[in-house]
Design a protein around this motif. Structure first.
Motif, PDB file in Angstrom:
ATOM      1  N   VAL A  38       0.847  -1.192   0.000  1.00 34.39           N
ATOM      2  CA  VAL A  38       0.000   0.000   0.000  1.00 34.39           C
ATOM      3  C   VAL A  38       0.885   1.245   0.000  1.00 34.39           C
ATOM      4  CG1 VAL A  38      -1.889   1.210   1.159  1.00 34.39           C
ATOM      5  CG2 VAL A  38      -1.716  -1.260   1.374  1.00 34.39           C
ATOM      6  N   ARG A  39       0.622   2.158  -0.940  1.00 36.77           N
ATOM      7  CA  ARG A  39       1.410   3.395  -1.023  1.00 36.77           C
ATOM      8  C   ARG A  39       0.467   4.597  -1.062  1.00 36.77           C
ATOM      9  NH1 ARG A  39       6.226   1.579  -5.281  1.00 36.77           N
ATOM     10  NH2 ARG A  39       6.313  -0.620  -4.618  1.00 36.77           N
ATOM     11  N   ILE A  40       0.972   5.737  -0.650  1.00 39.87           N
ATOM     12  CA  ILE A  40       0.154   6.949  -0.553  1.00 39.87           C
ATOM     13  C   ILE A  40       0.657   7.985  -1.554  1.00 39.87           C
ATOM     14  CG2 ILE A  40      -0.532   8.861   0.984  1.00 39.87           C
ATOM     15  CD1 ILE A  40      -0.043   6.856   3.353  1.00 39.87           C
ATOM     16  N   ILE A  41      -0.277   8.666  -2.222  1.00 38.00           N
ATOM     17  CA  ILE A  41       0.068   9.769  -3.127  1.00 38.00           C
ATOM     18  C   ILE A  41      -0.677  11.015  -2.649  1.00 38.00           C
ATOM     19  CG2 ILE A  41      -0.021  10.631  -5.504  1.00 38.00           C
ATOM     20  CD1 ILE A  41      -0.091   7.667  -6.417  1.00 38.00           C
ATOM     21  N   MET A  42       0.062  12.085  -2.379  1.00 41.04           N
ATOM     22  CA  MET A  42      -0.541  13.318  -1.879  1.00 41.04           C
ATOM     23  C   MET A  42       0.226  14.530  -2.412  1.00 41.04           C
ATOM     24  SD  MET A  42       0.779  13.478   2.089  1.00 41.04           S
ATOM     25  CE  MET A  42       0.307  15.208   2.282  1.00 41.04           C
ATOM     26  N   PRO A  43      -0.329  15.742  -2.282  1.00 40.47           N
ATOM     27  CA  PRO A  43       0.394  16.924  -2.762  1.00 40.47           C
ATOM     28  C   PRO A  43       1.585  17.276  -1.866  1.00 40.47           C
ATOM     29  CG  PRO A  43      -1.984  17.346  -2.637  1.00 40.47           C
ATOM     30  CD  PRO A  43      -1.714  16.072  -1.895  1.00 40.47           C
ATOM     31  N   ASN A  44       2.606  17.856  -2.471  1.00 42.48           N
ATOM     32  CA  ASN A  44       3.751  18.361  -1.711  1.00 42.48           C
ATOM     33  C   ASN A  44       3.504  19.840  -1.396  1.00 42.48           C
ATOM     34  OD1 ASN A  44       6.211  18.601  -0.469  1.00 42.48           O
ATOM     35  ND2 ASN A  44       7.362  18.862  -2.367  1.00 42.48           N
ATOM     36  N   TYR A  45       2.682  20.091  -0.379  1.00 36.16           N
ATOM     37  CA  TYR A  45       2.359  21.472  -0.022  1.00 36.16           C
ATOM     38  C   TYR A  45       3.593  22.185   0.516  1.00 36.16           C
ATOM     39  CZ  TYR A  45      -2.437  19.610   0.021  1.00 36.16           C
ATOM     40  OH  TYR A  45      -3.625  18.995  -0.302  1.00 36.16           O
ATOM     41  N   MET A  46       3.667  23.477   0.208  1.00 37.24           N
ATOM     42  CA  MET A  46       4.773  24.259   0.726  1.00 37.24           C
ATOM     43  C   MET A  46       4.713  24.334   2.258  1.00 37.24           C
ATOM     44  SD  MET A  46       6.383  27.264  -1.344  1.00 37.24           S
ATOM     45  CE  MET A  46       5.532  28.726  -1.113  1.00 37.24           C
ATOM     46  N   CYS A  47       3.514  24.226   2.823  1.00 32.28           N
ATOM     47  CA  CYS A  47       3.370  24.400   4.277  1.00 32.28           C
ATOM     48  C   CYS A  47       3.571  23.091   5.063  1.00 32.28           C
ATOM     49  CB  CYS A  47       2.004  24.998   4.598  1.00 32.28           C
ATOM     50  SG  CYS A  47       0.618  24.042   3.982  1.00 32.28           S
TER      51      CYS A  47
END
Length: 478
Positions: A38-47
Motif C-alpha cells: 500500500v502506497r500513498i500519493i498526496m500533494p507536496n504542499y509548501m506548508c
C-alpha cells in the motif's frame, strides 16, 4: 501481493484538517505487508513541516497536459513507518500557508492533482490493482481512469474505490470551468455523469465511475440515500446501493489509551479505573480553575464549533444543564457565534463552565480522561471520532442517534444492564436535556451501574485493526 494506491489531499502526520487525514495516514500501516503493498500519493504542499520536507528524496519530473496547457509534475518520496509516500510537487498549485482556500482555485488545483496522481504511476514503477480515492479532492481519479486513460494498456484493469468522508463538500463549480481545468470531454458533463444542478461536481464524477463506494459508518451509508442527508446525491447513491459499503473509522490505541497516555495526570485501565480516573478529574478541575470536587458531574465537549455539531441545541438548554453539582468543559474553535456563546455562558457560570476557545491536543486528552461524560449531539456525523475516544477513556458518550454515533454507542438499558453511553433520536433540545438529566440520575443515584458501564465502554474495540479487516474484504471483492 495486492497493490493499492491511496490518493488523498491530506494525510497524518504530514498535514491534517479533519478525520480524512487520520484514515489515509493510519489505515495503510494496518495491512499485512506480506500480502499488501500500500502506497500513498498526496500533494507536496509548501506548508508541510520542514522535518518531513528535509527527508524527501527527488525521484523524477515531467510535463503533463492539463486542459489547454502544460504543467510541471515533480515527484518527491519518503517512507513513513514502512509506508511509501509520494508527494506531487508543483509550486504554482501547492504554495501558500493553507491547503484549502478559494473554491475555484481548489478545483483547478485538485483537477491537476487527480491527473498527476495517475500520470506518475509508470514513472515510479508502481501499477496498483486498486486506487483508493478520498473525498472530492481525488474524485476525478476514477473518471480519468475510465475515460482519458482507458486506452493506455498500463491503466487497463485498475479498479477504483471512492470513500466519502463528508458528503457536504463536493467540489462543485460551473461546467465550462471544470471542463477547462480537467480537460475532460464535453459528453461527460450530463446529469447521469458529472453534471449537478447545472454545475459540475467532482465528487459526483467519482461516485458515478468508481467500482466501489465506501463511507465511514454503516448508518451514514443508509442515511445518505435519503433526501435529508443526501446533499442532492441521494438518488445516485440509491442507484448504487449494491456497491456502497459503510466501514467505521478506527482510532489509534497507541495514542488514545488511558493505560499508556503520557499526557494525563494518572494512567488507568479496566482494573484500577475506579480509583485512578477520578485523579484526572481533580487535576482537570485544578488546571481550568473549576472547584475541585470529585463528586461533581463533569461533562466535556471537544469539537469543531459548527452547526453540524448540534451546538444550537446546547444553546437552548445551557442554563438548564448547569445545575448544582454539574460542570462543563469545552474545547474547540469554529463559528464566532458558538465561540461567543460559550464565552458568554462562562461569564454567567464561572464556577461551572470552562470555555477553552482554542485547540490543544494535550488538553483534549486531559478532558477525555477527566470528564464523566462527553457530549456529541450532532445534527449529522458520518463517523465521529470523539465518541470512540470517550469510550476508551471510560467517559460515557451522550450522542444523537445518527451516522457513526448510532453505530458505536449502545444506549444504556437499566433493566438488562447493557449499554456504553446515552443517546436520543430526534434533533430536539428537550430530548437532549432529558437525556443529560437521565445520565445525571444514573451518575448520582446509581453509582454502581455507572461504573459497570464505564468498564463496558473501555472494553469496546474500535481499533484500526477491526476496520482494516473489512477493507481487506472489500479489496478482495474487487
Amino acid at each position: 501481493m495486492k497493490k493499492i494506491a491511496y490518493i488523498a489531499s491530506e494525510c497524518v502526520p504530514f498535514i491534517k484538517t479533519g478525520g480524512l487525514a487520520d484514515v489515509v495516514g493510519t489505515l495503510p500501516r494496518k495491512f499485512d505487508r506480506s500480502e499488501y503493498d500500500v502506497r500513498i500519493i498526496m500533494p507536496n504542499y509548501m506548508c508541510l513541516p520542514e522535518k518531513y520536507k528535509s527527508k524527501m528524496k527527488y525521484i523524477t519530473h515531467f510535463h503533463m497536459d492539463i486542459g489547454w496547457r502544460q504543467q510541471y509534475v515533480g515527484v518527491m518520496y519518503m517512507e513513513y513507518e514502512g509506508v511509501p509516500v509520494y508527494f506531487i510537487d508543483n509550486e504554482y498549485y501547492f504554495n501558500g500557508f493553507n491547503i484549502y482556500g478559494d473554491v475555484k482555485w481548489d478545483i483547478e488545483k485538485f483537477c491537476y492533482f487527480c491527473k498527476a496522481a495517475l500520470s506518475i504511476l509508470p514513472s515510479i514503477g508502481f501499477r496498483p490493482d486498486i486506487v483508493h480515492c478520498h473525498d472530492w479532492q481525488s474524485g476525478l481519479v476514477p473518471v480519468y481512469l475510465k475515460t482519458l486513460f482507458a486506452s493506455n494498456p498500463f491503466y487497463q484493469g485498475i479498479k477504483s474505490v471512492m470513500t466519502i468522508h463528508n458528503l457536504q463538500f463536493q467540489g462543485r463549480w460551473d461546467i465550462k470551468t471544470v471542463q477547462e481545468y480537467s480537460g475532460l470531454p464535453g459528453d461527460l458533463f450530463t446529469p447521469d455523469k458529472l453534471e449537478m444542478h447545472k454545475d459540475a461536481s467532482m465528487l459526483k464524477g467519482g461516485l458515478v465511475y468508481a467500482d466501489k463506494i465506501t463511507t465511514v459508518s454503516n448508518t451514514y451509508a443508509h442515511e445518505i440515500q435519503t433526501p435529508y442527508y443526501g446533499e442532492g446525491l441521494d438518488g445516485l447513491l440509491q442507484a448504487r446501493w449494491q456497491s456502497l459499503w459503510g466501514i467505521v473509522n478506527g482510532i489509534d490505541y497507541d495514542i488514545f489509551n488511558p493505560a499508556k497516555d503520557e499526557k494525563i495526570e494518572c494512567k488507568y485501565n479496566t482494573r484500577n479505573y475506579k480509583k485512578n480516573k477520578v485523579k484526572n478529574k481533580l487535576a482537570l478541575q485544578k488546571e481550568l480553575g473549576l472547584p475541585e470536587d470529585e463528586n461533581a458531574y463533569v461533562m466535556g465537549i471537544v469539537s469543531r464549533l459548527t452547526d453540524q455539531k448540534g451546538l444550537d441545541l446546547i444553546d437552548h438548554i445551557m442554563n438548564d444543564i448547569m445545575t448544582d453539582g454539574t460542570q462543563l468543559v469545552v474545547l474547540g474553535t469554529g463559528d464566532r457565534r458558538y465561540e461567543e456563546m460559550f464565552r458568554y455562558y462562562e461569564g454567567f457560570h464561572p464556577a461551572k463552565l470552562s470555555a477553552n476557545i482554542y485547540f490543544s491536543d494535550e488538553l483534549s486528552h486531559k478532558i477525555y480522561a477527566g470528564c464523566d461524560s462527553i457530549l456529541v449531539p450532532s445534527r449529522f456525523e458520518p463517523c465521529g471520532l470523539t465518541q470512540l475516544m470517550a469510550l476508551k477513556y471510560g467517559s460515557l458518550p451522550i450522542v444523537r442517534e445518527t451516522g457513526g454515533l448510532k453505530d458505536t454507542v449502545q444506549p444504556y438499558n437499566e433493566f438488562d444492564g447493557t449499554g456504553t453511553g446515552f443517546s436520543f433520536a430526534n434533533y430536539d433540545a428537550r430530548e437532549l436535556l432529558n437525556t443529560i438529566n437521565y445520565s445525571k440520575h444514573i451518575f448520582f443515584d446509581k453509582k454502581d451501574d455507572w461504573q459497570k458501564m464505564m468498564k463496558r465502554a473501555m472494553e469496546q474495540d474500535y481499533s484500526w485493526d477491526q476496520s482494516a479487516k473489512i477493507y481487506e474484504q472489500l479489496y478482495s471483492e474487487l
